[in-house]
Design a protein around this motif. Structure first.
Motif, PDB file in Angstrom:
ATOM      1  N   LEU A   1       0.815  -1.212   0.000  1.00  0.00           N
ATOM      2  CA  LEU A   1       0.000   0.000   0.000  1.00  0.00           C
ATOM      3  C   LEU A   1       0.851   1.265   0.000  1.00  0.00           C
ATOM      4  N   GLY A   2       0.306   2.295  -0.601  1.00  0.00           N
ATOM      5  CA  GLY A   2       0.945   3.596  -0.620  1.00  0.00           C
ATOM      6  C   GLY A   2      -0.099   4.686  -0.706  1.00  0.00           C
ATOM      7  N   LYS A   3       0.343   5.908  -0.564  1.00  0.00           N
ATOM      8  CA  LYS A   3      -0.563   7.059  -0.578  1.00  0.00           C
ATOM      9  C   LYS A   3      -1.409   7.054  -1.846  1.00  0.00           C
ATOM     10  N   GLY A   4      -2.720   7.250  -1.666  1.00  0.00           N
ATOM     11  CA  GLY A   4      -3.645   7.282  -2.778  1.00  0.00           C
ATOM     12  C   GLY A   4      -4.310   5.956  -3.089  1.00  0.00           C
ATOM     13  N   ASP A   5      -3.842   4.861  -2.495  1.00  0.00           N
ATOM     14  CA  ASP A   5      -4.449   3.553  -2.718  1.00  0.00           C
ATOM     15  C   ASP A   5      -5.756   3.429  -1.945  1.00  0.00           C
ATOM     16  N   ARG A   6      -6.516   2.381  -2.292  1.00  0.00           N
ATOM     17  CA  ARG A   6      -7.795   2.107  -1.636  1.00  0.00           C
ATOM     18  C   ARG A   6      -7.751   0.733  -0.978  1.00  0.00           C
ATOM     19  N   LEU A   7      -8.124   0.692   0.306  1.00  0.00           N
ATOM     20  CA  LEU A   7      -8.094  -0.539   1.085  1.00  0.00           C
ATOM     21  C   LEU A   7      -9.473  -0.832   1.653  1.00  0.00           C
ATOM     22  N   LEU A   8      -9.886  -2.100   1.580  1.00  0.00           N
ATOM     23  CA  LEU A   8     -11.076  -2.579   2.267  1.00  0.00           C
ATOM     24  C   LEU A   8     -10.608  -3.503   3.387  1.00  0.00           C
ATOM     25  N   ASP A   9     -11.020  -3.205   4.626  1.00  0.00           N
ATOM     26  CA  ASP A   9     -10.651  -4.030   5.789  1.00  0.00           C
ATOM     27  C   ASP A   9     -11.913  -4.718   6.294  1.00  0.00           C
TER      28      ASP A   9
ATOM     29  N   VAL B   1     -20.955  -4.440   1.138  1.00  0.00           N
ATOM     30  CA  VAL B   1     -20.076  -3.435   0.537  1.00  0.00           C
ATOM     31  C   VAL B   1     -20.303  -3.444  -0.979  1.00  0.00           C
ATOM     32  N   THR B   2     -20.612  -2.284  -1.534  1.00  0.00           N
ATOM     33  CA  THR B   2     -20.923  -2.195  -2.964  1.00  0.00           C
ATOM     34  C   THR B   2     -19.739  -1.718  -3.801  1.00  0.00           C
ATOM     35  N   GLU B   3     -18.794  -1.033  -3.193  1.00  0.00           N
ATOM     36  CA  GLU B   3     -17.653  -0.509  -3.947  1.00  0.00           C
ATOM     37  C   GLU B   3     -16.782  -1.657  -4.477  1.00  0.00           C
ATOM     38  N   THR B   4     -16.093  -1.390  -5.575  1.00  0.00           N
ATOM     39  CA  THR B   4     -15.186  -2.366  -6.174  1.00  0.00           C
ATOM     40  C   THR B   4     -13.880  -1.678  -6.548  1.00  0.00           C
ATOM     41  N   GLY B   5     -12.974  -2.447  -7.132  1.00  0.00           N
ATOM     42  CA  GLY B   5     -11.720  -1.889  -7.632  1.00  0.00           C
ATOM     43  C   GLY B   5     -10.727  -1.521  -6.555  1.00  0.00           C
ATOM     44  N   PHE B   6     -10.775  -2.205  -5.407  1.00  0.00           N
ATOM     45  CA  PHE B   6      -9.836  -1.911  -4.335  1.00  0.00           C
ATOM     46  C   PHE B   6      -8.425  -2.365  -4.721  1.00  0.00           C
ATOM     47  N   ASP B   7      -7.443  -1.614  -4.248  1.00  0.00           N
ATOM     48  CA  ASP B   7      -6.055  -2.011  -4.466  1.00  0.00           C
ATOM     49  C   ASP B   7      -5.656  -3.154  -3.543  1.00  0.00           C
TER      50      ASP B   7
END
Length: 431
Positions: free
Chosen positions: A200-208, A263-269
């Motif tokens: 992970l880095g700045k600007g990425d998207r994470l789902l926990d 959770v409906t969002e997709t495209g997580f890094d």
């Protein structure tokens, strides 16, 4: 001549224990009937102080009956603090070998106790319903039943968890950089390890998924990662959202009181699942890991961190004590089964490691926290619940030390259409 031969008519409670244990006792045992056995100078002891305790022990032999008697106050331990009975559990598990007596001895025990003491009674109030009675909450691992069992364990009291877990409010295995590290240092190192493994880095998207009080969520957000955490515990979500606001992270972090499947969002890094798989149910692994795969972008990474069994062919369901008091409907399997299910979905496993010893150290430190905050903890949740937690954590520590259970992290990647992983050739994190 055995105890049974010496007294054909009626056995007292200490004699019954001698029969069940072949007489080899490293602890001092005393009982309300005035009987006693074991070395006078033993550092640890047990005192059975009521007929109710005898009924608990007799009607649920093993860890469940012991837990009922101990939590209710009918079985008292000496030589240890109730917030950390590790040492007496260690001695008992090493040197007391209970056995099923032959039919003649069993008949003598039954006759000595009498049918009145062998009639089942209501368990302590901390005990959850048995599996067969949970159908009112829905089918096993249905959404409603999962929500109820998570509530049973995690909505005890945020204040109580603060006493036990410390400032990190992290209820999962820490990663100790060295033997002298503090619990807080080790929990921070765990989050660092997960963060770095996920690249992970700045600007990425994470789902926990199963984010608890949001430790991973806040760790990632502080480093510029846009993070969503989900938990089925309302108290956890409220505590975590408040902490996010206090830390000034509302633009980057969110904790939802929600089923992860909503959770409906997709495209997580990246996706992290730290301590949730134990609650999913083994037969739900394909849909669980399939959900994660669907939520990742190509090249996205997932890390699954969970308690496992040391083999892949053992019974998945938890034992009586854990199922009725700690994790109702909890199931464990080996890391091989987890890796297989991930691979069967087309995800590529890049790394896995066992942090078993780290969890033993984590539990040791949670017990120490409970002891240090004992009076406040008892005032918050009551003596029975506080004793339950001391017992559960000390017993779990023994389990990790003796390889009864393990803790595995599995790292996998979602390949692109051409089979590319797009990750460095060698591990890119600091172990």
């Amino acid at each position: 001549m055995t105890t049974l031969d010496r007294n054909q008519n009626k056995l007292d409670l200490s004699q019954i224990l001698e029969v069940l244990s072949d007489g080899s006792l490293p602890i001092r045992f005393t009982a309300y009937d005035g009987s006693e056995t074991g070395p006078d100078d033993a550092p640890y002891g047990l005192h059975l102080n009521s007929e109710r305790g005898t009924t608990y022990l007799a009607t649920a032999p093993g860890d469940l009956g012991m837990a009922r008697a101990y939590i209710s106050g009918d079985l008292e331990a000496s030589g240890v603090h109730p917030g950390d009975p590790y040492e007496i559990l260690r001695v008992m598990s090493e040197d007391i070998h209970l056995r099923r007596p032959p039919a003649r001895a069993l008949a003598a025990i039954t006759r000595s106790l009498g049918w009145e003491l062998l009639r089942p009674i209501a368990p302590p109030p901390q005990e959850h319903l048995p599996r067969w009675r949970r159908v009112a909450e829905g089918l096993r691992h249905s959404r409603t039943r999962d929500a109820e069992v998570i509530h049973h364990h995690y909505d005890v009291s945020n204040t109580f968890y603060e006493y036990v877990l410390g400032p990190s409010m992290t209820y999962t295995c820490a990663c100790y950089p060295n033997q002298d590290a503090t619990l807080e240092e080790a929990q921070d190192d765990k989050y660092r390890l997960v963060f770095e493994k996920l690249g992970l880095g700045k600007g990425d998207r994470l789902l926990d998924i199963g984010c608890g009080w949001g430790g991973m969520v806040r760790y990632a957000a502080k480093r510029g990662v846009k993070t969503i955490g989900v938990t089925l515990s309302r108290e956890q979500a409220e505590w975590g959202q408040k902490k996010i606001a206090e830390d000034g992270l509302t633009d980057l972090a969110e904790i939802r009181f929600s089923d992860y499947r909503d959770v409906t969002e997709t495209g997580f890094d990246a996706i992290s699942s730290i301590g949730l798989t134990e609650h999913i149910g083994v037969h739900n692994y394909p849909s669980y890991f399939g959900f994660m795969k669907a939520k990742l972008r190509d090249g996205g990474l997932l890390l699954n961190h969970c308690i496992t069994r040391p083999t892949n062919n053992s019974r998945a369901r938890a034992g009586g004590f854990i199922d009725r008091y700690i994790f109702p409907d909890g199931e464990l399997t080996g890391s091989g089964r987890i890796i297989t299910e991930i691979q069967n979905l087309g995800l590529e496993v890049r790394h896995e490691e066992n942090l078993r010893e780290h969890y033993a150290l984590t539990l040791r430190d949670w017990n120490r926290n409970l002891v240090a905050n004992w009076d406040a903890a008892v005032a918050e949740v009551g003596l029975g619940t506080a004793k339950l937690w001391g017992l559960y954590m000390a017993g779990s520590r023994l389990g990790f030390e003796r390889n009864v259970v393990q803790l595995h992290q599995v790292l996998a990647v979602k390949l692109d259409a051409k089979g590319n992983a797009n990750v460095p050739l060698r591990p890119w994190w600091n172990g």
